[in-house]
Enzyme design. Structure first.
Site, short mmCIF file in Angstrom:
data_model
loop_
_atom_site.label_atom_id
_atom_site.label_comp_id
_atom_site.label_asym_id
_atom_site.label_seq_id
_atom_site.Cartn_x
_atom_site.Cartn_y
_atom_site.Cartn_z
N HIS A 17 0.69 -0.96 0.14
CA HIS A 17 -0.12 0.25 0.23
C HIS A 17 1.00 1.96 -0.32
O HIS A 17 0.51 2.07 -0.65
CB HIS A 17 -0.70 -0.19 1.03
CG HIS A 17 -2.23 -1.27 1.89
ND1 HIS A 17 -1.62 -1.42 2.20
CD2 HIS A 17 -2.96 -1.40 0.15
CE1 HIS A 17 -3.20 -2.56 2.52
NE2 HIS A 17 -3.65 -2.30 1.00
N LYS A 41 -18.07 -8.08 5.77
CA LYS A 41 -16.33 -8.76 6.52
C LYS A 41 -15.98 -9.04 7.31
O LYS A 41 -15.82 -8.29 7.82
CB LYS A 41 -15.79 -7.56 5.34
CG LYS A 41 -14.83 -8.91 3.93
CD LYS A 41 -14.07 -7.59 3.29
CE LYS A 41 -13.33 -8.15 2.67
NZ LYS A 41 -12.50 -6.87 1.85
N ARG A 90 -0.92 -5.34 -8.66
CA ARG A 90 -0.04 -6.45 -8.31
C ARG A 90 0.34 -7.60 -9.38
O ARG A 90 1.57 -7.94 -10.05
CB ARG A 90 0.07 -7.33 -6.99
CG ARG A 90 0.22 -6.49 -5.82
CD ARG A 90 -0.71 -7.15 -4.72
NE ARG A 90 -2.32 -6.77 -4.45
CZ ARG A 90 -2.63 -7.30 -3.58
NH1 ARG A 90 -2.41 -7.51 -3.07
NH2 ARG A 90 -4.49 -7.51 -3.62
N SER A 127 -2.59 -7.63 2.97
CA SER A 127 -2.64 -7.50 4.10
C SER A 127 -3.26 -9.25 4.36
O SER A 127 -3.03 -9.56 5.41
CB SER A 127 -3.79 -6.46 4.12
OG SER A 127 -3.25 -5.20 3.54
P1 ADP Z 1 -9.83 -3.80 -0.97
O1 ADP Z 1 -10.15 -4.69 -0.40
O2 ADP Z 1 -10.82 -2.94 -2.03
O3 ADP Z 1 -8.36 -5.19 -2.32
P2 ADP Z 1 -7.03 -3.74 0.51
O4 ADP Z 1 -6.57 -3.35 1.38
O5 ADP Z 1 -6.75 -5.11 -0.23
O6 ADP Z 1 -8.23 -3.68 -0.27
O7 ADP Z 1 -6.59 -2.84 -1.29
C1 ADP Z 1 -6.49 -2.05 -1.02
C2 ADP Z 1 -5.72 -0.95 -2.41
O8 ADP Z 1 -4.19 -1.56 -2.79
C3 ADP Z 1 -6.36 -2.36 -4.53
O9 ADP Z 1 -5.94 -1.59 -4.53
C4 ADP Z 1 -4.75 -2.78 -4.05
O10 ADP Z 1 -4.60 -3.67 -5.48
C5 ADP Z 1 -3.71 -2.37 -3.76
N1 ADP Z 1 -2.56 -3.11 -2.91
C6 ADP Z 1 -2.89 -3.94 -1.76
N2 ADP Z 1 -1.46 -4.45 -1.85
C7 ADP Z 1 -0.69 -4.14 -2.74
C8 ADP Z 1 0.87 -4.31 -3.32
N3 ADP Z 1 1.61 -5.04 -2.32
N4 ADP Z 1 1.14 -3.79 -4.40
C9 ADP Z 1 0.17 -3.23 -5.04
N5 ADP Z 1 -0.91 -3.03 -4.55
C10 ADP Z 1 -1.69 -3.37 -3.26
#
Ligand code: ADP
Length: 157
Positions: A17, A41, A90, A127
């Site tokens: 992030h 969730k 990703r 995450s």
């Molecule tokens: P959601 O449940 O909305 O996917 P996340 O917290 O998992 O929430 O992800 C929020 C954003 O961060 C998304 O756009 C996701 O693709 C991006 N993201 C999460 N991990 C990475 C990473 N390792 N590299 C790039 N973007 C990421």
């Protein structure tokens, strides 16, 4: 003034992030990091703790504001005069998933989504992997910003 929202769960915020957030900062005058609340969730960290974690990382960055929201992201954009939705990519699976959401948001709310590609050194981080490591008593310090470790330790010990 160009503004964007970076919506997500951030359960917890990771170096994946922060990689996207740091790349986006030069592009926008204002960046709202918005934790979407989905009642269906189950989260490891409650909303207030997730907000606290992100604020701990970006306390010295005046462009960033951390909030929670419910409802549609496009409605949130309109209510807060935000021009763009920011999302990170990703891999091809992320792209396929994000494409449909971005096209829907454009159709529904006339809001454009800006995608930034993660760096190779953080592309494997999620995450959910971090939560798995925590559940099994492992070390997450290479996967998350150092500022959140004391807060994580308050919840998981
Ligand atoms: P959601 O449940 O909305 O996917 P996340 O917290 O998992 O929430 O992800 C929020 C954003 O961060 C998304 O756009 C996701 O693709 C991006 N993201 C999460 N991990 C990475 C990473 N390792 N590299 C790039 N973007 C990421």
């Amino acid at each position: 003034m160009t503004s964007a929202v970076f919506p997500g769960s951030f359960d917890p915020i990771t170096l994946g992030h922060t990689d996207i957030i740091n790349r986006a900062l030069p592009l926008f005058d204002r960046l709202m990091i918005a934790i979407g609340i989905n009642v269906d969730k189950k989260y490891m960290f409650d909303t207030e703790m997730r907000i606290k974690m992100i604020e701990a990382v970006y306390q010295d960055e005046p462009k960033i504001e951390v909030v929670k929201y419910t409802g549609l992201t496009v409605d949130f954009c309109h209510q807060n005069q935000l021009h763009f939705i920011l999302r990170g990519l990703r891999n091809p699976a992320d792209f396929e998933f994000e494409k449909a959401i971005a096209q829907t948001n454009r159709k529904l709310g006339n809001v454009e989504t800006v995608f930034l590609l993660t760096g190779p050194e953080t592309s494997f981080i999620s995450s959910s992997i971090v939560r798995d490591i925590l559940r099994n008593g492992g070390d997450i310090s290479k996967l998350v910003p150092a500022e959140i470790l004391p807060l994580v330790n308050q919840v998981c010990h």
